[in-house]
Design a protein around this motif. Structure first.
Motif, PDB file in Angstrom:
ATOM      1  N   HIS A 367      26.122  34.426  55.286  1.00 34.51           N
ATOM      2  CA  HIS A 367      25.371  33.559  54.381  1.00 34.51           C
ATOM      3  C   HIS A 367      25.789  32.103  54.516  1.00 34.51           C
ATOM      4  O   HIS A 367      24.956  31.200  54.374  1.00 34.51           O
ATOM      5  CB  HIS A 367      25.525  34.043  52.941  1.00 34.51           C
ATOM      6  CG  HIS A 367      24.630  35.199  52.608  1.00 34.51           C
ATOM      7  ND1 HIS A 367      23.392  35.051  52.016  1.00 34.51           N
ATOM      8  CD2 HIS A 367      24.782  36.532  52.812  1.00 34.51           C
ATOM      9  CE1 HIS A 367      22.825  36.229  51.859  1.00 34.51           C
ATOM     10  NE2 HIS A 367      23.644  37.153  52.318  1.00 34.51           N
ATOM     11  N   LEU A 368      27.075  31.858  54.775  1.00 33.11           N
ATOM     12  CA  LEU A 368      27.506  30.476  55.000  1.00 33.11           C
ATOM     13  C   LEU A 368      26.843  29.895  56.245  1.00 33.11           C
ATOM     14  O   LEU A 368      26.573  28.697  56.318  1.00 33.11           O
ATOM     15  CB  LEU A 368      29.025  30.411  55.148  1.00 33.11           C
ATOM     16  CG  LEU A 368      29.836  30.522  53.852  1.00 33.11           C
ATOM     17  CD1 LEU A 368      31.317  30.639  54.160  1.00 33.11           C
ATOM     18  CD2 LEU A 368      29.588  29.323  52.936  1.00 33.11           C
ATOM     19  N   GLN A 369      26.553  30.743  57.213  1.00 34.37           N
ATOM     20  CA  GLN A 369      25.909  30.276  58.436  1.00 34.37           C
ATOM     21  C   GLN A 369      24.399  30.101  58.263  1.00 34.37           C
ATOM     22  O   GLN A 369      23.823  29.190  58.866  1.00 34.37           O
ATOM     23  CB  GLN A 369      26.154  31.274  59.577  1.00 34.37           C
ATOM     24  CG  GLN A 369      27.575  31.274  60.114  1.00 34.37           C
ATOM     25  CD  GLN A 369      27.767  32.334  61.179  1.00 34.37           C
ATOM     26  OE1 GLN A 369      28.051  33.495  60.880  1.00 34.37           O
ATOM     27  NE2 GLN A 369      27.611  31.947  62.425  1.00 34.37           N
ATOM     28  N   ASN A 370      23.761  30.942  57.442  1.00 35.63           N
ATOM     29  CA  ASN A 370      22.304  31.003  57.443  1.00 35.63           C
ATOM     30  C   ASN A 370      21.620  30.733  56.105  1.00 35.63           C
ATOM     31  O   ASN A 370      20.430  30.429  56.091  1.00 35.63           O
ATOM     32  CB  ASN A 370      21.854  32.392  57.934  1.00 35.63           C
ATOM     33  CG  ASN A 370      22.374  32.708  59.324  1.00 35.63           C
ATOM     34  OD1 ASN A 370      21.886  32.184  60.316  1.00 35.63           O
ATOM     35  ND2 ASN A 370      23.373  33.573  59.406  1.00 35.63           N
ATOM     36  N   ASN A 371      22.319  30.877  54.995  1.00 34.83           N
ATOM     37  CA  ASN A 371      21.694  30.715  53.679  1.00 34.83           C
ATOM     38  C   ASN A 371      21.659  29.236  53.303  1.00 34.83           C
ATOM     39  O   ASN A 371      22.693  28.591  53.141  1.00 34.83           O
ATOM     40  CB  ASN A 371      22.481  31.513  52.629  1.00 34.83           C
ATOM     41  CG  ASN A 371      21.770  31.571  51.302  1.00 34.83           C
ATOM     42  OD1 ASN A 371      21.409  30.558  50.731  1.00 34.83           O
ATOM     43  ND2 ASN A 371      21.583  32.777  50.789  1.00 34.83           N
ATOM     44  N   GLU A 372      20.457  28.697  53.150  1.00 34.10           N
ATOM     45  CA  GLU A 372      20.309  27.262  52.881  1.00 34.10           C
ATOM     46  C   GLU A 372      20.926  26.862  51.545  1.00 34.10           C
ATOM     47  O   GLU A 372      21.443  25.745  51.402  1.00 34.10           O
ATOM     48  CB  GLU A 372      18.828  26.881  52.911  1.00 34.10           C
ATOM     49  CG  GLU A 372      18.201  27.013  54.296  1.00 34.10           C
ATOM     50  CD  GLU A 372      16.751  26.569  54.322  1.00 34.10           C
ATOM     51  OE1 GLU A 372      16.247  26.139  53.260  1.00 34.10           O
ATOM     52  OE2 GLU A 372      16.124  26.638  55.397  1.00 34.10           O
ATOM     53  N   LEU A 373      20.883  27.763  50.562  1.00 31.00           N
ATOM     54  CA  LEU A 373      21.462  27.450  49.257  1.00 31.00           C
ATOM     55  C   LEU A 373      22.974  27.240  49.378  1.00 31.00           C
ATOM     56  O   LEU A 373      23.511  26.233  48.894  1.00 31.00           O
ATOM     57  CB  LEU A 373      21.170  28.585  48.277  1.00 31.00           C
ATOM     58  CG  LEU A 373      21.901  28.482  46.924  1.00 31.00           C
ATOM     59  CD1 LEU A 373      21.351  27.317  46.112  1.00 31.00           C
ATOM     60  CD2 LEU A 373      21.779  29.785  46.136  1.00 31.00           C
ATOM     61  N   LEU A 374      23.674  28.179  50.021  1.00 32.19           N
ATOM     62  CA  LEU A 374      25.124  28.045  50.161  1.00 32.19           C
ATOM     63  C   LEU A 374      25.485  26.828  50.996  1.00 32.19           C
ATOM     64  O   LEU A 374      26.465  26.126  50.704  1.00 32.19           O
ATOM     65  CB  LEU A 374      25.724  29.314  50.791  1.00 32.19           C
ATOM     66  CG  LEU A 374      26.369  30.282  49.799  1.00 32.19           C
ATOM     67  CD1 LEU A 374      25.290  30.900  48.921  1.00 32.19           C
ATOM     68  CD2 LEU A 374      27.144  31.372  50.513  1.00 32.19           C
ATOM     69  N   ARG A 375      24.711  26.557  52.018  1.00 32.90           N
ATOM     70  CA  ARG A 375      25.012  25.401  52.872  1.00 32.90           C
ATOM     71  C   ARG A 375      24.800  24.094  52.104  1.00 32.90           C
ATOM     72  O   ARG A 375      25.507  23.118  52.329  1.00 32.90           O
ATOM     73  CB  ARG A 375      24.153  25.441  54.141  1.00 32.90           C
ATOM     74  CG  ARG A 375      24.476  26.647  55.028  1.00 32.90           C
ATOM     75  CD  ARG A 375      23.725  26.589  56.349  1.00 32.90           C
ATOM     76  NE  ARG A 375      24.198  25.504  57.187  1.00 32.90           N
ATOM     77  CZ  ARG A 375      25.243  25.560  58.004  1.00 32.90           C
ATOM     78  NH1 ARG A 375      25.949  26.690  58.095  1.00 32.90           N
ATOM     79  NH2 ARG A 375      25.605  24.523  58.727  1.00 32.90           N
TER      80      ARG A 375
END
Length: 427
Positions: A367-375
């Motif tokens: 998710h850190l790599q792909n989730n826009e919210l977390l990024r």
């Protein structure tokens, strides 16, 4: 509450990385066991067109399986509903599926509402976790707000119901805090969630004696973790009110019989000192000296009736807390994922990272790599787009890993041998 304000606070929001959970293999199995045939062919032997077709077929099979799980949420059998919730939990934690979920969010929300209302124990707990993951996938836009607003009253109802199972209440405490952090647009929602969570972990009045520590458990930990997460997005006006009137409820939790709650209370106290510094507020109080004395005791505790690992973990964390309160120093940590890394350089970022890791488990790196919210929350920018050649070049072969580990083992052995020799000389 303005979204830009929430995003700014989240960016400043700090954690101690723990070993990845054992759910990574289970999550990948849920997403890929139906497409094992397509994986048997080597990508290097396939033409680009056939490889793309294979990936598309694999995605379709995954979506079909997820649709089946969503249909099973309405099954008459509680066992079937629980199995479907468990599969959805693993899938949503290990993969980003925003487009697929966007079209089905209302159906899934309705099904989760029924599981929370009519289910018992484990089913309610799983429904709360899946709801958190759904909100995380939807993000902080109107869709995420809609999910949060529709189920917020039900989450509060289960959380405050003393007859509900502890597991269900714990899951709802986490869901309430996380969904509010992600999707609450109004200060009123934030304040009501803070008040509800505070009512769960707050110690009883002094008239009830000192029996509270023995009653603390995972529910209190989840409520305190969610409450402290929401502190990182509080506007200055409400944060000042908390600093003036509420933070003194935390020191009594340092005497809890629960190691996890003692540590969470200590980290939350450090977080409040950090937030006070950001606001240029003085948190010094007549009891601050006594607080530091408490922290020193916890940082050096060696009671034999506590497990050795618990003592070691407690001493390490409270040394960091005490150092920060006395001198403002924070032990920075680096989190690596894929070809990237991020730095946890504050208690606010630690709390934010730890809260998401608690929900996502080993899927946090994906998710850190792909989730826009977390990024967006951690200031990582848009997801990196890497071609197959770049990914292949970034991978380290098993033989290279073996050589590196062997060299590290030899260096570590030599260093320890020198220390042992010095000890022998002293003796």
């Amino acid at each position: 509450m303005p979204r830009s304000r929430r995003a700014a606070r989240r960016g400043t929001g700090s954690a101690r990385a723990s070993s990845p959970g054992s759910e990574e293999e289970a999550g990948s199995e849920v997403l890929s066991h139906c497409s094992s045939a397509s994986e048997s062919a080597s990508p290097a032997d396939e033409a680009p067109g056939s490889e793309a077709a294979s990936e598309q077929g694999q995605e379709e099979e995954i979506e079909d399986r997820l649709k089946e799980h969503m249909d099973n949420l309405l099954d008459k059998s509680a066992k079937a509903r629980q199995a479907a919730l468990q599969s959805l939990r693993l899938a949503l934690a290990s993969k980003t599926l925003p487009e697929f979920l966007l079209e089905r969010r209302l159906t899934l929300t309705d099904s989760l509402e029924k599981c929370l209302k009519k289910g018992k124990g484990e089913e309610q707990a799983l429904a709360g976790t899946v709801l958190t993951l759904l909100c995380l996938q939807m993000g902080s836009g109107p869709e995420g707000e809609e999910v949060f607003r529709s189920l917020k009253p039900l989450l509060i109802s289960v959380l405050t119901d003393s007859t509900a199972s502890p597991g269900a209440r714990q899951s709802c405490a986490t869901a309430l805090g996380m969904c509010c952090y992600i999707a609450a647009a109004d200060l009123e929602d934030l304040v009501s969630c803070l008040s509800c969570l505070e009512g769960i972990f707050s110690p009883p009045s002094t008239g009830e004696g000192g029996s509270a520590p023995a009653q603390h458990g995972p529910l209190h930990c989840s409520a305190l973790q969610s409450w402290s997460l929401l502190l990182t997005i509080c506007p200055p006006s409400h944060l000042r009110n908390i600093l003036d009137n509420h933070w003194l409820q935390l020191p009594p939790l340092l005497t809890s019989s629960s190691v996890a709650l003692r540590i969470l209370a200590g980290e939350t106290i450090a977080l409040l000192f950090e937030l006070a510094q950001d606001l240029e507020e003085d948190l010094c109080h007549q009891d601050t000296e006594f607080l530091c004395t408490q922290l020193k005791v916890l940082a050096t505790e060696s009671n034999k009736y506590r497990a050795k690992t618990d003592r070691r973990r407690q001493r390490s964390i409270f040394r960091d807390i005490l150092r920060f309160i006395e001198s403002g120093e924070y032990q920075e940590e680096t989190i690596r994922f894929g070809l990237e890394c991020m730095y946890l350089d504050s208690w606010a970022r630690q709390r934010t990272y730890q809260a998401f890791k608690e929900v996502l488990g080993s899927g946090i790196h994906h998710h850190l790599q792909n989730n826009e919210l977390l990024r967006e929350i951690f200031g990582l920018g848009p997801p990196l787009v890497l071609d197959a050649a770049a990914l292949k070049a970034s991978k380290v072969s098993r033989f290279e890993k073996h050589l590196y580990n062997s060299a590290a083992f030899k260096a570590r052995t030599k260093a320890r041998s020198r220390v042992r020799d010095k000890r022998a000389d002293v003796l």
